[in-house]
Scaffold this motif. Structure first.
Motif, PDB file in Angstrom:
ATOM      1  N   THR A 277      71.176  68.357  81.550  1.00 27.00           N
ATOM      2  CA  THR A 277      71.326  67.439  80.414  1.00 27.00           C
ATOM      3  C   THR A 277      72.170  68.145  79.356  1.00 27.00           C
ATOM      4  O   THR A 277      71.946  69.324  79.070  1.00 27.00           O
ATOM      5  CB  THR A 277      69.957  67.070  79.813  1.00 27.00           C
ATOM      6  OG1 THR A 277      69.138  66.491  80.825  1.00 27.00           O
ATOM      7  CG2 THR A 277      70.112  66.087  78.661  1.00 27.00           C
TER       8      THR A 277
ATOM      9  N   HIS B 106      74.628  63.256  76.467  1.00 31.10           N
ATOM     10  CA  HIS B 106      74.292  62.523  75.252  1.00 31.10           C
ATOM     11  C   HIS B 106      75.268  62.938  74.155  1.00 31.10           C
ATOM     12  O   HIS B 106      75.233  64.074  73.679  1.00 31.10           O
ATOM     13  CB  HIS B 106      72.851  62.821  74.821  1.00 31.10           C
ATOM     14  CG  HIS B 106      71.829  62.411  75.823  1.00 31.10           C
ATOM     15  ND1 HIS B 106      71.211  61.172  75.800  1.00 31.10           N
ATOM     16  CD2 HIS B 106      71.318  63.065  76.906  1.00 31.10           C
ATOM     17  CE1 HIS B 106      70.362  61.086  76.804  1.00 31.10           C
ATOM     18  NE2 HIS B 106      70.410  62.212  77.502  1.00 31.10           N
TER      19      HIS B 106
ATOM     20  N   LEU C   2      64.431  64.597  73.571  1.00 34.28           N
ATOM     21  CA  LEU C   2      64.571  65.033  74.962  1.00 34.28           C
ATOM     22  C   LEU C   2      63.451  65.992  75.355  1.00 34.28           C
ATOM     23  O   LEU C   2      62.943  65.941  76.477  1.00 34.28           O
ATOM     24  CB  LEU C   2      65.942  65.700  75.156  1.00 34.28           C
ATOM     25  CG  LEU C   2      67.147  64.756  75.078  1.00 34.28           C
ATOM     26  CD1 LEU C   2      68.440  65.547  75.028  1.00 34.28           C
ATOM     27  CD2 LEU C   2      67.160  63.800  76.276  1.00 34.28           C
TER      28      LEU C   2
ATOM     29  N   ASN D   9      60.941  65.757  78.531  1.00 36.06           N
ATOM     30  CA  ASN D   9      61.250  66.672  79.629  1.00 36.06           C
ATOM     31  C   ASN D   9      60.700  68.063  79.358  1.00 36.06           C
ATOM     32  O   ASN D   9      60.572  68.481  78.203  1.00 36.06           O
ATOM     33  CB  ASN D   9      62.780  66.806  79.800  1.00 36.06           C
ATOM     34  CG  ASN D   9      63.460  65.481  80.076  1.00 36.06           C
ATOM     35  OD1 ASN D   9      63.495  65.031  81.209  1.00 36.06           O
ATOM     36  ND2 ASN D   9      64.003  64.863  79.046  1.00 36.06           N
TER      37      ASN D   9
END
Length: 356
Positions: free
Chosen positions: A36, A55, A109, A113
């Motif tokens: 990510t 993102h 996030l 996660n």
């Protein structure tokens, strides 16, 4: 493993900082890890890139594209740029709105996660500062701080800026589980500022197929692909090039092609018609130009800095054309050129050496 990368520089932006982090993300994913990325963008959006979740966070004051357009037009000051300059002096951790928005996204996030590894990229300071803030929230992860080049010891910074930055730098070096930089001299310098040995040299590289079909020009053409940073200028090279033509040691129609530079250059009248300056182009096009339109590739860097390879060098090595590096002959570029037999190195200040 779940990997989170926090950076200001990322795809699709056309700079070496982006290329480096692009590669980290891409190859972590190819190695089987979940990746990510939180990065600066032209708009707030989430996309998938090379199977990585990206993102993008927009800075409403000044986006990278807006700043790039200013640089191309040589416009030094606008209202937005004045605001950004004030931000950098008052809020040392980076642009305050982008930092706040990014911090909120990173916390969201983390709530969804369990990240095993967080990699943050300098510069600017903001990504590292965000990780320091997340650590205070008691999240557990392995922190990789990618410094790339110097931090507080970057030569063009003012003494006050260096002193302020050094305070953060020491904290980052002490708290990171692993610190990356591009060369041993830079790592050795970072080690003097902390009490551990958790460092790893990760050089820049290239991310395309090596070129084996070599094209040469009917007119001898030397090429410089990229910008001249800070105090680096081609002044001595231009003088040497001009004298070689006058002495009959280079053909009159020899060319120097400069692609992607924004800085105003002082080109001697004698060779004004020999110097071709081209606008900035995407990385893929720059690679194509260096393969198909030049014979010798040029590198130039100001004296006084140690341990700086320049990402340009690794791009050049993959093109299998002679390299002329105007660098410190006692620095890291010299042994790499000798090992690869890829070119020649001479100090930028040595005009006679350049001519030889």
């Amino acid at each position: 493993m779940n990997v989170l990368i926090i950076t200001r520089n990322f795809y699709p932006y056309n700079n070496i900082g982006s290329f480096r982090i692009n590669s980290f993300a891409k190859y972590f994913r190819k190695a089987g890890h979940s990746v990510t990325v939180v990065a600066e963008g032209e708009r707030d959006e989430a996309i998938t890139w090379n199977d990585c979740d990206i993102h993008y966070i927009k800075d409403p004051i000044m986006t990278p594209k807006y700043l790039h357009n200013l640089e191309q037009k040589n416009k030094k000051w606008t209202l937005r740029r004045v605001i950004r300059a004030l931000e950098s002096r008052i809020f040392f951790g980076g642009p305050c709105i982008w930092r706040a928005k990014t911090c909120k996204k990173v916390e969201e996030l983390f709530q969804k996660n369990n990240f095993d590894v967080v990699l943050s990229s300098y510069g600017p300071l903001t990504p590292h500062a965000l990780v320091m803030k997340v650590l205070k929230k008691r999240y557990k992860f392995f922190w990789v701080a990618d410094m790339r080049d110097e931090m507080s010891k970057l030569p063009h910074y003012s003494k006050i800026h260096k002193k302020r930055l050094a305070f953060y730098e020491r904290n980052i070096l002490e708290k990171a589980d692993l610190v990356l930089s591009v060369s041993k001299p830079l790592i050795d310098d970072f080690k003097t500022m902390c009490s551990h040995d958790r460092f790893l040299e990760v050089r820049n590289g290239y991310d395309y197929e090596e070129c084996y079909e070599i094209n040469f020009q009917p007119q001898f053409t030397m090429g410089y692909i990229g910008r001249f940073y800070w105090m680096a200028t081609p002044d001595n090279f231009f003088k040497a090039f001009s004298e070689l033509i006058e002495e009959g040691r280079l053909p009159e129609n020899s060319k120097i092609k400069i692609v992607g530079n924004f800085k105003k250059l002082d080109v001697p009248d004698r060779i004004s018609s020999n110097v071709i300056q081209c606008k900035n182009v995407p990385h893929e096009e720059a690679i194509k130009i260096s393969i198909t339109e030049v014979d010798t590739l040029l590198m130039m860097y100001q004296s006084g800095r140690k341990g700086v390879y320049s990402g340009k060098l690794f791009d050049y090595l993959a093109r299998n054309k002679p390299i002329l590096a105007l660098y410190d002959p006692n620095d890291v570029v010299a042994p790499l050129l000798a090992e690869t037999k890829a070119g020649f190195i001479v100090d930028d200040a040595d005009k006679e050496g350049i001519k030889i």
